[in-house]
Design a protein around this motif. Structure first.
Motif, mmCIF file in Angstrom:
data_model
loop_
_atom_site.group_PDB
_atom_site.id
_atom_site.type_symbol
_atom_site.label_atom_id
_atom_site.label_comp_id
_atom_site.label_asym_id
_atom_site.label_seq_id
_atom_site.Cartn_x
_atom_site.Cartn_y
_atom_site.Cartn_z
ATOM 1 N N PHE A 64 3.450 -1.611 1.607
ATOM 2 C CA PHE A 64 4.775 -1.071 1.289
ATOM 3 C C PHE A 64 5.439 -0.582 2.571
ATOM 4 O O PHE A 64 4.815 0.049 3.401
ATOM 5 N N GLU A 109 0.162 5.067 -4.155
ATOM 6 C CA GLU A 109 1.282 4.822 -5.078
ATOM 7 C C GLU A 109 1.865 3.427 -4.942
ATOM 8 O O GLU A 109 2.060 2.722 -5.915
ATOM 9 N N LYS A 110 2.179 3.043 -3.695
ATOM 10 C CA LYS A 110 2.976 1.836 -3.458
ATOM 11 C C LYS A 110 2.172 0.645 -2.935
ATOM 12 O O LYS A 110 2.681 -0.457 -2.888
ATOM 13 N N ILE A 168 1.096 7.705 -0.302
ATOM 14 C CA ILE A 168 2.044 6.581 -0.393
ATOM 15 C C ILE A 168 1.290 5.274 -0.600
ATOM 16 O O ILE A 168 1.697 4.421 -1.394
#
Length: 197
Positions: A194, A189-190, A186
């Motif tokens: 995030f 990706e973010k 995560i």
């Protein structure tokens, strides 16, 4: 992030006590870099605090808020027990009675919870046993780390602010490692900041 904020705050306080940037750097050099064994001793409670924080997240995700809060109060009991065993403190009879009353209260709260409490449809599946064991483990770790840290403070001339700088410097790598182990995909990706909803 709480460790980063704590590190910045404690460095600011050490700066104020030292009286300037040169003195701050000299203090950090003298008490952290030139005393690596002493700094490594602080890694024990910092690692324990990181594990404790992760257990608290597990516990909070498996228990309702009231049960979580009441159960986590057992850290008072574990801290008292560790201070008796590690620091050789003696507790008064009324203190022991208070600790027993606390334990009875936590047990009553656990027993009062319905076994088949409905969960929100959107939330993750909860397991009360996992939540309780995680909270209990976090309480034990909290008690041990707190008493260990207190023993370190009493056994040296290093200020509490400098000890917290050492603690943060050890905790931040442990925290980052646990972040990337649990949420690395995560974060990649973010991004780090995030927020899951």
């Amino acid at each position: 992030m709480s460790e980063v904020v704590k590190l910045a705050t404690c460095i600011a306080l050490v700066y104020i006590q030292a009286g300037g940037v040169a003195e701050l750097l000299n203090t950090i050099n003298k008490q952290i870099i030139k005393q690596p064994i002493d700094t490594l001793k602080v890694c024990v409670p910092s690692f324990v605090y990181v594990v404790q924080n992760n257990l608290l997240y597990v516990s909070a995700s498996h228990l309702d808020a009231a049960t979580y809060q009441v159960t986590y109060q057992l850290k008072i009991l574990t801290t008292a027990l560790f201070s008796v065993f590690i620091l050789r403190r003696e507790l008064l009879r009324t203190q022991w009675i208070s600790l027993v009353t606390l334990v009875v209260g936590v047990v009553l709260v656990q027993l009062a919870q319905p076994r088949d409490s409905p969960l929100p449809a959107s939330g993750p599946e909860q397991n009360r046993l996992i939540g309780f064991v995680a909270a209990l483990s976090a309480c034990c770790l909290s008690g041990f780390a707190g008493v260990y840290f207190e023993k370190m403070l009493k056994g040296s001339d290093v200020t509490v602010w400098m000890r917290n700088v050492q603690l943060s410097l050890c905790s931040i790598p442990f925290g980052l490692i646990s972040c990337f182990i649990y949420d690395g995909h995560i974060i990649n990706e973010k991004g780090f900041f995030f927020r899951l909803r």
